[in-house]
Design a protein around this motif. Structure first.
Motif, PDB file in Angstrom:
ATOM      1  N   ARG A 104      65.282  36.502-139.007  1.00 34.71           N
ATOM      2  CA  ARG A 104      63.923  36.701-139.782  1.00 34.71           C
ATOM      3  C   ARG A 104      63.012  37.644-139.067  1.00 34.71           C
ATOM      4  O   ARG A 104      62.272  38.484-140.004  1.00 34.71           O
ATOM      5  CB  ARG A 104      63.008  35.360-139.859  1.00 34.71           C
ATOM      6  N   THR A 105      63.039  38.081-137.959  1.00 30.78           N
ATOM      7  CA  THR A 105      62.013  38.972-137.287  1.00 30.78           C
ATOM      8  C   THR A 105      62.715  40.466-137.543  1.00 30.78           C
ATOM      9  O   THR A 105      61.857  41.378-138.072  1.00 30.78           O
ATOM     10  CB  THR A 105      62.048  38.572-135.725  1.00 30.78           C
ATOM     11  N   CYS A 155      65.872  40.392-130.155  1.00 35.47           N
ATOM     12  CA  CYS A 155      67.076  39.729-129.933  1.00 35.47           C
ATOM     13  C   CYS A 155      67.496  39.614-128.622  1.00 35.47           C
ATOM     14  O   CYS A 155      67.730  40.556-127.926  1.00 35.47           O
ATOM     15  CB  CYS A 155      68.297  40.629-130.882  1.00 35.47           C
ATOM     16  N   SER A 156      67.545  38.389-127.984  1.00 32.00           N
ATOM     17  CA  SER A 156      67.779  38.169-126.678  1.00 32.00           C
ATOM     18  C   SER A 156      69.130  38.142-126.525  1.00 32.00           C
ATOM     19  O   SER A 156      69.716  38.596-125.363  1.00 32.00           O
ATOM     20  CB  SER A 156      67.320  36.668-126.480  1.00 32.00           C
ATOM     21  N   CYS A 157      70.179  37.933-127.420  1.00 34.67           N
ATOM     22  CA  CYS A 157      71.453  38.196-127.312  1.00 34.67           C
ATOM     23  C   CYS A 157      71.904  39.394-126.842  1.00 34.67           C
ATOM     24  O   CYS A 157      72.789  39.601-126.053  1.00 34.67           O
ATOM     25  CB  CYS A 157      72.424  37.348-128.332  1.00 34.67           C
ATOM     26  N   CYS A 166      73.446  34.351-132.170  1.00 35.21           N
ATOM     27  CA  CYS A 166      73.054  33.067-132.679  1.00 35.21           C
ATOM     28  C   CYS A 166      72.162  33.091-133.979  1.00 35.21           C
ATOM     29  O   CYS A 166      72.033  32.062-134.391  1.00 35.21           O
ATOM     30  CB  CYS A 166      72.208  32.477-131.441  1.00 35.21           C
ATOM     31  N   GLY A 167      71.581  34.136-134.231  1.00 31.33           N
ATOM     32  CA  GLY A 167      70.867  34.544-135.511  1.00 31.33           C
ATOM     33  C   GLY A 167      69.437  34.006-135.545  1.00 31.33           C
ATOM     34  O   GLY A 167      68.787  34.236-136.490  1.00 31.33           O
ATOM     35  N   ARG A 168      68.960  33.553-134.516  1.00 31.73           N
ATOM     36  CA  ARG A 168      67.426  33.349-134.321  1.00 31.73           C
ATOM     37  C   ARG A 168      66.607  34.490-134.710  1.00 31.73           C
ATOM     38  O   ARG A 168      65.454  34.417-134.967  1.00 31.73           O
ATOM     39  CB  ARG A 168      67.100  32.570-132.834  1.00 31.73           C
ATOM     40  N   CYS A 169      67.150  35.531-134.504  1.00 36.90           N
ATOM     41  CA  CYS A 169      66.332  36.896-134.632  1.00 36.90           C
ATOM     42  C   CYS A 169      66.304  37.425-136.098  1.00 36.90           C
ATOM     43  O   CYS A 169      65.518  38.333-136.338  1.00 36.90           O
ATOM     44  CB  CYS A 169      66.841  38.130-133.614  1.00 36.90           C
TER      45      CYS A 169
END
Length: 68
Positions: A44-45, A4-6, A39-42
């Motif tokens: 699934r991971t 999670c970059s955020c 942002c939610g990009r993480c």
């Protein structure tokens, strides 16, 4: 590895939260780590890491035997 970059969360952070709290949702993991999803990009991971950690914990509690 940063998942999670955020919030700058690593895979180890997620695994530790799951192990410590037996969390089973992404929201619970974030709460345990004192942050929230941005942002939610993480998602699934993190879900995959949660599933792996819980499966590993179940296998360890069964002393390596599979359940029927």
């Amino acid at each position: 590895m940063i998942v999670c970059s955020c919030n700058v969360l690593s895979d180890q952070d997620v695994r530790s939260a799951v192990k410590a709290e037996r969390t089973c949702s992404i929201r619970q993991v974030y709460g345990c780590l004192g942050c929230s999803a941005s942002c939610g990009r993480c998602a699934r991971t993190i879900r995959r890491i949660i599933d792996e950690a819980l499966a590993s914990a179940r296998a360890a509690s069964c002393n390596g035997r599979t359940q029927s």
